[in-house]
Design an enzyme around this catalytic site. Structure first.
Site, PDB file in Angstrom:
ATOM      1  N   TYR A 116       0.867  -1.185   0.000  1.00 15.68           N
ATOM      2  CA  TYR A 116       0.000   0.000   0.000  1.00 15.68           C
ATOM      3  C   TYR A 116       0.898   1.226   0.000  1.00 15.68           C
ATOM      4  O   TYR A 116       1.865   1.314   0.773  1.00 15.68           O
ATOM      5  CB  TYR A 116      -0.901   0.016   1.240  1.00 15.68           C
ATOM      6  N   GLU A 204      -3.331   7.585  -4.132  1.00 15.17           N
ATOM      7  CA  GLU A 204      -3.283   6.296  -3.437  1.00 15.17           C
ATOM      8  C   GLU A 204      -3.131   5.169  -4.447  1.00 15.17           C
ATOM      9  O   GLU A 204      -3.863   5.108  -5.430  1.00 15.17           O
ATOM     10  CB  GLU A 204      -4.559   6.089  -2.621  1.00 15.17           C
TER      11      GLU A 204
END
Length: 395
Positions: A116, A204
């Site tokens: 992530y 993101e």
């Protein structure tokens, strides 16, 4: 403003961030053609909506999931035909779901592991902040709750920017192998340049993956932009998909109004974001539910107030309207005249509670008194909220 995944991947490529090959399709035939161009690789067909949780979502026609791996072009066509034009419900869309108008057809990637990686605006320092984790492919909220030690944070000096030593440090903390450090650092640098260059409030990537060949690829990306800076990026503004937005919010933006639709029954028209939040809170305090957030700003015109009323009335759940104005730059008599014009234009059919205070308040109240409108006046915010809740309950 949000954009679709396929648009986000286009932006990543412009900043040198490696990703999988693919194109967007609007029909099953297009999906099949794209899959053939990518053959012999397997492809992934992904529903394109502004919501997360697509892989775990459900279509109204019974199809499970909005992300499917397909081994043949024919299978890609079949899956696309079951997605396009159908409503996909995920935990982020709510029970009404979103209609899928496009699908992304992209080559499938073999995955060794998932990371992530996000860049956000750190509110306390007003500087960029990298948030990363070795637990990719999972919602970061879940990681923060169950394994907070897996979350890595790296502050960036906005004047110096992301430095090479920081990208190498992050790559090592995220357990990239020596042979992968260069590719990982390049991805981090590209993501930061995209964040700054496009005036983003968030970039993101989840997941950022490592393949068996040691490639570092961004499989899925999400961008949030600073709306106030969009005038500098017409190419980004052109990516806006109003079909994915609340029609009321789209209409409000055309008139320079800040509107967010909610699920209550008491509409609010307020000047100032802070006052709007306080108004919503006090409505809840007196047992009511706000139907919206609507900030007309400090310099609204009579025309804007009229358009605001049209938007409020268009909500079938609205059973009362609360106007709460504290006039500083905004003059109460201008708001009052706007209320009068709006009420006559839209043929107001629900109770209207008005609280005015500030510049030209006496003139504003006199205009309302002489208007002949059946409105309810209030002395202060608490009085206004209590009267609005009571009026809505009597409907």
């Amino acid at each position: 403003m949000n954009i679709h995944e396929y648009q986000a991947k286009e932006l990543l490529e412009k900043f040198g961030v490696a990703t999988t090959r693919g194109k967007v399709a609007s029909s099953p035939e297009e999906a099949e053609q794209i899959a053939r161009a990518l053959a012999p690789a397997e492809v992934v067909v992904k529903a394109q909506i502004h919501a997360g949780g697509r892989g775990k979502g459900t279509f109204a026609n019974g199809l499970k999931g909005g992300v499917h791996v397909c081994k043949t072009p024919e299978e890609a066509r079949e899956k696309a035909s079951k997605m396009l034009g159908q409503t996909l419900v995920t935990h982020q869309t709510g029970p009404t779901g979103r209609v899928v108008n496009k699908v992304l057809v992209t080559e499938a990637a073999e995955i060794v592991r998932e990371i992530y990686f996000a860049i956000i605006r750190d509110r306390p320092t007003a500087a960029p902040l990298i948030v990363a984790s070795t637990a990719g492919g999972v919602e970061i909220e879940t990681v923060a709750a169950k394994s907070p030690e897996k979350i890595i944070r790296e502050s960036i000096n906005p004047l110096a920017g992301l430095q090479p030593f920081q990208t190498r440090k992050l790559a090592k903390e995220l357990r990239f192998e020596s042979s992968q450090l260069k590719a990982a650092s390049k991805s981090f640098d590209g993501l930061y340049r995209a964040f700054v260059g496009l005036d983003c409030s968030m970039v993101e990537v989840n997941p950022l993956v490592v393949t068996p060949k040691g490639e570092v690829l961004a499989l899925d990306a999400k961008f949030n932009f600073d709306d106030s800076a969009l005038y500098r990026h017409p190419e980004v503004a052109a990516m806006r998909d109003t079909a994915e937005e609340d029609p009321r919010e789209v209409e409000a933006s055309k008139h320079g109004l800040n509107y967010i639709g909610l699920d209550g029954n008491i509409a609010c028209l307020v000047n100032g974001a802070g006052l709007a939040m306080a108004t919503m809170d006090i409505i809840k305090f007196y047992g009511g539910n706000p139907a919206n957030f609507l900030d007309v700003g400090g310099g609204a015109t009579e025309e804007q107030v009229t358009e605001a009323f049209k938007i409020l009335i268009a909500d079938k759940n609205v059973e009362a309207i609360l106007v709460n104005i504290f006039g500083g730059i905004m003059q109460c008599d201008v708001i009052a005249q706007g209320i009068i014009n709006a009420a006559k234009t839209v043929h107001l059919s629900v109770p209207l509670v008005v609280r005015l205070e500030g510049t030209n308040v006496k003139k504003g109240k006199q205009l309302l008194k002489e208007s002949g409108l059946a409105l309810i006046t209030a002395d202060d915010l608490a009085d206004a909220a209590e009267k609005a809740v009571k009026a809505a309950k009597m409907r």
